[in-house]
Design a protein around this motif. Structure first.
Motif, PDB file in Angstrom:
ATOM      1  N   LEU A   1       0.831  -1.206   0.000  1.00  0.00           N
ATOM      2  CA  LEU A   1       0.000   0.000   0.000  1.00  0.00           C
ATOM      3  C   LEU A   1       0.863   1.253   0.000  1.00  0.00           C
TER       4      LEU A   1
ATOM      5  N   VAL B   1      -3.339  -5.950  -3.285  1.00  0.00           N
ATOM      6  CA  VAL B   1      -3.200  -4.507  -3.460  1.00  0.00           C
ATOM      7  C   VAL B   1      -3.137  -4.191  -4.946  1.00  0.00           C
TER       8      VAL B   1
ATOM      9  N   ALA C   1      -3.490   9.028  -1.372  1.00  0.00           N
ATOM     10  CA  ALA C   1      -4.415   7.942  -1.022  1.00  0.00           C
ATOM     11  C   ALA C   1      -5.853   8.449  -1.010  1.00  0.00           C
TER      12      ALA C   1
ATOM     13  N   TRP D   1      -7.863  -4.955  -1.951  1.00  0.00           N
ATOM     14  CA  TRP D   1      -9.085  -5.574  -2.462  1.00  0.00           C
ATOM     15  C   TRP D   1      -9.282  -6.938  -1.827  1.00  0.00           C
TER      16      TRP D   1
ATOM     17  N   ARG E   1      -5.248   0.537  -3.471  1.00  0.00           N
ATOM     18  CA  ARG E   1      -6.300   0.006  -2.605  1.00  0.00           C
ATOM     19  C   ARG E   1      -6.058  -1.472  -2.306  1.00  0.00           C
TER      20      ARG E   1
ATOM     21  N   LEU F   1      -8.658   6.884  -3.226  1.00  0.00           N
ATOM     22  CA  LEU F   1      -9.714   6.149  -2.526  1.00  0.00           C
ATOM     23  C   LEU F   1     -11.003   6.942  -2.419  1.00  0.00           C
TER      24      LEU F   1
ATOM     25  N   GLN G   1      -0.378   3.486 -11.431  1.00  0.00           N
ATOM     26  CA  GLN G   1      -1.602   2.998 -10.785  1.00  0.00           C
ATOM     27  C   GLN G   1      -2.720   2.760 -11.789  1.00  0.00           C
TER      28      GLN G   1
ATOM     29  N   GLN H   1     -13.460   8.574   1.379  1.00  0.00           N
ATOM     30  CA  GLN H   1     -13.629   7.663   2.511  1.00  0.00           C
ATOM     31  C   GLN H   1     -12.597   7.889   3.600  1.00  0.00           C
TER      32      GLN H   1
ATOM     33  N   ILE I   1      -7.544   1.156   6.555  1.00  0.00           N
ATOM     34  CA  ILE I   1      -6.225   1.148   5.929  1.00  0.00           C
ATOM     35  C   ILE I   1      -5.415   2.349   6.397  1.00  0.00           C
TER      36      ILE I   1
ATOM     37  N   PRO J   1     -13.095  -3.142  -2.626  1.00  0.00           N
ATOM     38  CA  PRO J   1     -12.062  -2.416  -1.874  1.00  0.00           C
ATOM     39  C   PRO J   1     -12.324  -2.508  -0.371  1.00  0.00           C
TER      40      PRO J   1
ATOM     41  N   GLU K   1      -4.612  -0.850 -12.476  1.00  0.00           N
ATOM     42  CA  GLU K   1      -6.034  -1.101 -12.255  1.00  0.00           C
ATOM     43  C   GLU K   1      -6.740  -1.522 -13.545  1.00  0.00           C
TER      44      GLU K   1
ATOM     45  N   ALA L   1     -11.231   2.110   3.540  1.00  0.00           N
ATOM     46  CA  ALA L   1     -10.155   3.089   3.441  1.00  0.00           C
ATOM     47  C   ALA L   1      -9.789   3.649   4.805  1.00  0.00           C
TER      48      ALA L   1
END
Length: 100
Positions: free
Chosen positions: A35, A61, A92, A67, A65, A96, A44, A99, A78, A72, A48, A75
């Motif tokens: 992370l 990861v 982040a 998963w 995020r 994210l 990123q 959240q 995390i 996910p 994804e 947040a």
């Protein structure tokens, strides 16, 4: 963690060299190194798009995020577990959503 069929974006991933146990972890504590790497990763979006975690029931990861079964993880949890500095925390939050 380049795969035999690595593409150039994979070679630029911040997680290259991390153990699979961190990248494919289901728990936040175990995933913390991945992370942190993801928060500063320049690829990123490509990650994804390729992994498509929500469509593939991915565990681990991807794109900043964690998963679990293609969903996910929380947040907020995390953020509490992973030691994020101010710059990484902003990244982040962007990745994210609100959240955090």
């Amino acid at each position: 963690m380049p795969l035999p069929d690595s593409t150039p974006w994979q070679l630029s991933a911040a997680c290259v060299g991390l153990p699979p146990s961190a990248v494919f972890a289901r728990g936040v504590q175990q995933a913390a190194p991945a992370l942190r790497a993801c928060a500063r990763c320049p690829v990123q979006r490509e990650c994804e798009e390729t992994v498509a975690p929500a469509e593939s029931w991915f565990d681990g990861v991807c794109a900043g995020r964690l998963w679990r079964n293609g969903r996910p993880a929380s947040a907020a949890r995390i953020a509490r577990v992973v030691d994020l500095d101010a710059g990484v925390a902003r990244t982040a939050r962007t990745a994210l959503g609100s959240q955090l």
